[in-house]
Design an enzyme around this catalytic site. Structure first.
Site, PDB file in Angstrom:
ATOM      1  CE  LYS A 205       1.384   3.279  -7.517  1.00  0.00           C
ATOM      2  NZ  LYS A 205       0.522   2.096  -7.583  1.00  0.00           N
TER       3      LYS A 205
ATOM      4  CG  ASN B  46      -0.879  -9.088  -2.363  1.00  0.00           C
ATOM      5  OD1 ASN B  46      -0.553  -9.921  -3.188  1.00  0.00           O
ATOM      6  ND2 ASN B  46       0.008  -8.358  -1.693  1.00  0.00           N
TER       7      ASN B  46
HETATM    8  O1  PMT Z   1       1.886 -12.318  -9.146  1.00  0.00           O
HETATM    9  P1  PMT Z   1       0.813 -12.371 -10.221  1.00  0.00           P
HETATM   10  O2  PMT Z   1      -0.422 -13.127  -9.746  1.00  0.00           O
HETATM   11  O3  PMT Z   1       1.356 -12.867 -11.522  1.00  0.00           O
HETATM   12  O4  PMT Z   1       0.333 -10.852 -10.461  1.00  0.00           O
HETATM   13  C1  PMT Z   1       1.211  -9.928 -11.019  1.00  0.00           C
HETATM   14  C2  PMT Z   1       1.125  -8.576 -10.319  1.00  0.00           C
HETATM   15  C3  PMT Z   1      -0.245  -7.962 -10.563  1.00  0.00           C
HETATM   16  C4  PMT Z   1       1.350  -8.723  -8.810  1.00  0.00           C
HETATM   17  C5  PMT Z   1       2.278  -7.677 -10.920  1.00  0.00           C
HETATM   18  O5  PMT Z   1       2.094  -7.571 -12.293  1.00  0.00           O
HETATM   19  C6  PMT Z   1       2.296  -6.296 -10.292  1.00  0.00           C
HETATM   20  O6  PMT Z   1       1.584  -5.382 -10.663  1.00  0.00           O
HETATM   21  N1  PMT Z   1       3.146  -6.129  -9.249  1.00  0.00           N
HETATM   22  C7  PMT Z   1       3.200  -4.915  -8.412  1.00  0.00           C
HETATM   23  C8  PMT Z   1       2.039  -4.917  -7.439  1.00  0.00           C
HETATM   24  C9  PMT Z   1       2.068  -3.715  -6.533  1.00  0.00           C
HETATM   25  O7  PMT Z   1       2.311  -3.850  -5.373  1.00  0.00           O
HETATM   26  O8  PMT Z   1       1.891  -2.546  -7.122  1.00  0.00           O
HETATM   27  P2  PMT Z   1       1.811  -1.118  -6.353  1.00  0.00           P
HETATM   28  O9  PMT Z   1       1.284  -0.202  -7.379  1.00  0.00           O
HETATM   29  O10 PMT Z   1       1.119  -1.251  -5.055  1.00  0.00           O
HETATM   30  O11 PMT Z   1       3.352  -0.833  -6.026  1.00  0.00           O
HETATM   31  C10 PMT Z   1       4.169  -0.057  -6.889  1.00  0.00           C
HETATM   32  C11 PMT Z   1       5.586  -0.619  -6.919  1.00  0.00           C
HETATM   33  O12 PMT Z   1       6.222  -0.412  -5.647  1.00  0.00           O
HETATM   34  C12 PMT Z   1       5.706  -2.097  -7.222  1.00  0.00           C
HETATM   35  O13 PMT Z   1       6.838  -2.260  -8.055  1.00  0.00           O
HETATM   36  C13 PMT Z   1       5.945  -2.734  -5.861  1.00  0.00           C
HETATM   37  O14 PMT Z   1       6.733  -3.923  -5.957  1.00  0.00           O
HETATM   38  C14 PMT Z   1       6.737  -1.624  -5.161  1.00  0.00           C
HETATM   39  N2  PMT Z   1       6.581  -1.593  -3.697  1.00  0.00           N
HETATM   40  C15 PMT Z   1       5.377  -1.341  -3.131  1.00  0.00           C
HETATM   41  C16 PMT Z   1       5.271  -1.218  -1.757  1.00  0.00           C
HETATM   42  C17 PMT Z   1       6.424  -1.415  -0.948  1.00  0.00           C
HETATM   43  N3  PMT Z   1       6.355  -1.325   0.372  1.00  0.00           N
HETATM   44  N4  PMT Z   1       7.590  -1.675  -1.538  1.00  0.00           N
HETATM   45  C18 PMT Z   1       7.694  -1.779  -2.880  1.00  0.00           C
HETATM   46  O15 PMT Z   1       8.784  -2.053  -3.415  1.00  0.00           O
END
Ligand code: PMT
Length: 403
Positions: A340, A210
């Site tokens: 979430k 991504n």
């Molecule tokens: O890196 P940059 O370019 O500065 O951008 C920042 C960002 C947009 C990546 C950051 O601010 C952000 O939003 N990070 C989380 C991105 C994400 O994967 O969000 P999600 O809504 O899909 O996941 C929710 C949470 O679960 C997140 O804390 C993620 O780290 C965690 N997760 C998700 C999937 C997985 N298999 N394991 C996880 O721990």
């Protein structure tokens, strides 16, 4: 008065081209009021003359373990006792290997075994040497034993390559020594942060990933370190430079990130999941490059879910840290983020808009809506460093009831 005033810093210099910068470290440490003694390895003396260090430190330079005069007074023990802090800069791949093995085959490695002062290493080497599994294992061993890593940084290397392995600049090294985890509201706390994207291999040349650059996560790491925490970053493939004083562990896939995070959990007080972890990976990695079908038909990839790192950490039965997740949303931000947070069991979730210019992925700036049980805060649009600082204040307040 500087934090380093009156401190005894023993500077170890091992063999590498970055050793030409080490006299500048001595100069800056002395400017900050520290007393400096220098120990050189044999290889270091091939790069810089001991006389240079003698001139800038104002003291004789030590290099021989079996120096009859010095050893009459147990030279290595005397140096080991004298030091309040040992900084080895540059720390070559060879020196790290010898330290990891517990060798005592020269003055520098011997005094490292004999001291109870903290030891910080400023690695400097070619990027492939830094990435080599042997160096990685040595680095892990040293970290487990309590060594601190300052760097390395990324950028142009003396060998003409570009990548991770550059020694931090003298200014950054001295700043890191002057700002130990002894001040600030997070002093003594250990913060583990995930950052950047993950890469899920499809075949030897292709992967799913991504747009995360790691900027948000790295800014949070800097903000945590500024508040006195001992910070470890688990970073997916990204170019962001490691903040001063922060330990960085590079990983590629979600499975690797998961393994490192779970191994570190027992040593973590606050966990912040800023990484954009791939939710799915290919069910099978093709051992050879997948060929384009001659008939022009499509290709179906079977995907299987990755471990949910955030949910697993939040559900840990024992020694659970304070858990902060992120939510990247393209619609109904507040509703989806709070759902979430509850589903994954996080204490706090920081939600940002993604898929639009000026926030989230790849952007220099961001804004966050932060939710916790029974509370909410809006952190206004700002450069990521400023936003990370505001988020850390909120985390300190919620987790420890102080600012
Ligand atoms: O890196 P940059 O370019 O500065 O951008 C920042 C960002 C947009 C990546 C950051 O601010 C952000 O939003 N990070 C989380 C991105 C994400 O994967 O969000 P999600 O809504 O899909 O996941 C929710 C949470 O679960 C997140 O804390 C993620 O780290 C965690 N997760 C998700 C999937 C997985 N298999 N394991 C996880 O721990």
């Amino acid at each position: 008065m500087s934090e380093l005033h009156g401190h005894h810093i023993l500077l170890g210099v091992s063999g590498g081209i970055a050793a030409y910068k080490s006299p500048e470290i001595v100069r800056r440490l002395r400017e900050a009021g520290a007393e400096v003694r220098v120990v050189m390895t044999a290889a270091a003396r091939a790069f810089v003359q001991p006389l240079t260090f003698q001139a800038v430190s104002g003291r004789p330079v030590h290099h021989d373990l079996l120096d009859a005069d010095a050893e009459a007074a147990m030279g290595h023990i005397e140096l080991a006792r004298w030091a309040d802090h040992v900084l080895i800069a540059p720390a070559s791949a060879d020196l790290m290997a010898r330290l990891a093995q517990g060798l005592a085959d020269d003055l520098l490695t011997t005094l490292c075994l004999a001291t109870d002062a903290p030891i910080s290493l400023a690695p400097a080497m070619n990027r492939l040497m830094w990435a080599n599994p042997a160096t990685r294992e040595n680095r892990e061993t040293l970290l487990r034993r309590g060594f601190h890593l300052l760097g390395p940084g990324e950028g142009d290397q003396a060998c003409g390559e570009v990548g991770a392995g550059r020694m931090w600049e003298p200014e950054a090294l001295v700043a890191a020594l002057a700002a130990p985890a002894s001040r600030g509201p997070l002093r003594g706390r250990r913060v583990l942060i995930t950052a950047g994207p993950t890469r899920e291999a499809i075949d030897p040349v292709r992967y799913l990933s991504n747009r995360s650059t790691g900027r948000m996560g790295f800014a949070i790491a800097a903000a945590a370190a500024e508040r006195g925490a001992t910070v470890t970053m688990v970073a997916g493939p990204c170019e962001s430079a490691t903040p001063c004083g922060v330990e960085r562990i590079d990983v590629e896939s979600a499975a690797e990130m998961h393994a490192v995070v779970m191994a570190r959990l027992a040593d973590t007080d606050v966990f912040i999941a800023a990484a954009a972890v791939a939710d799915y990976r290919a069910a099978r990695q093709a051992p050879a490059k997948i060929k384009k079908a001659d008939g022009g038909e499509g290709l179906t990839l079977e995907l299987v879910p990755n471990p949910d790192i955030l949910a697993e950490v939040a559900g840990a039965a024992e020694g659970r840290p304070y858990v902060v997740g992120f939510a990247a949303e393209t619609e109904r931000l507040a509703e989806y983020a709070e759902a979430k947070r509850r589903r994954k069991g996080a204490d706090m979730i920081a939600a940002n808009w993604v898929g639009r210019p000026g926030s989230g992925f790849e952007s220099e700036r961001n804004a966050l809506e932060v939710f916790w049980d029974g509370g909410h805060a809006s952190l206004a649009d700002a450069p990521k460093a400023e936003l990370a600082s505001n988020l850390m204040d909120l985390i300190v307040e919620r987790a420890y009831g102080q600012r």
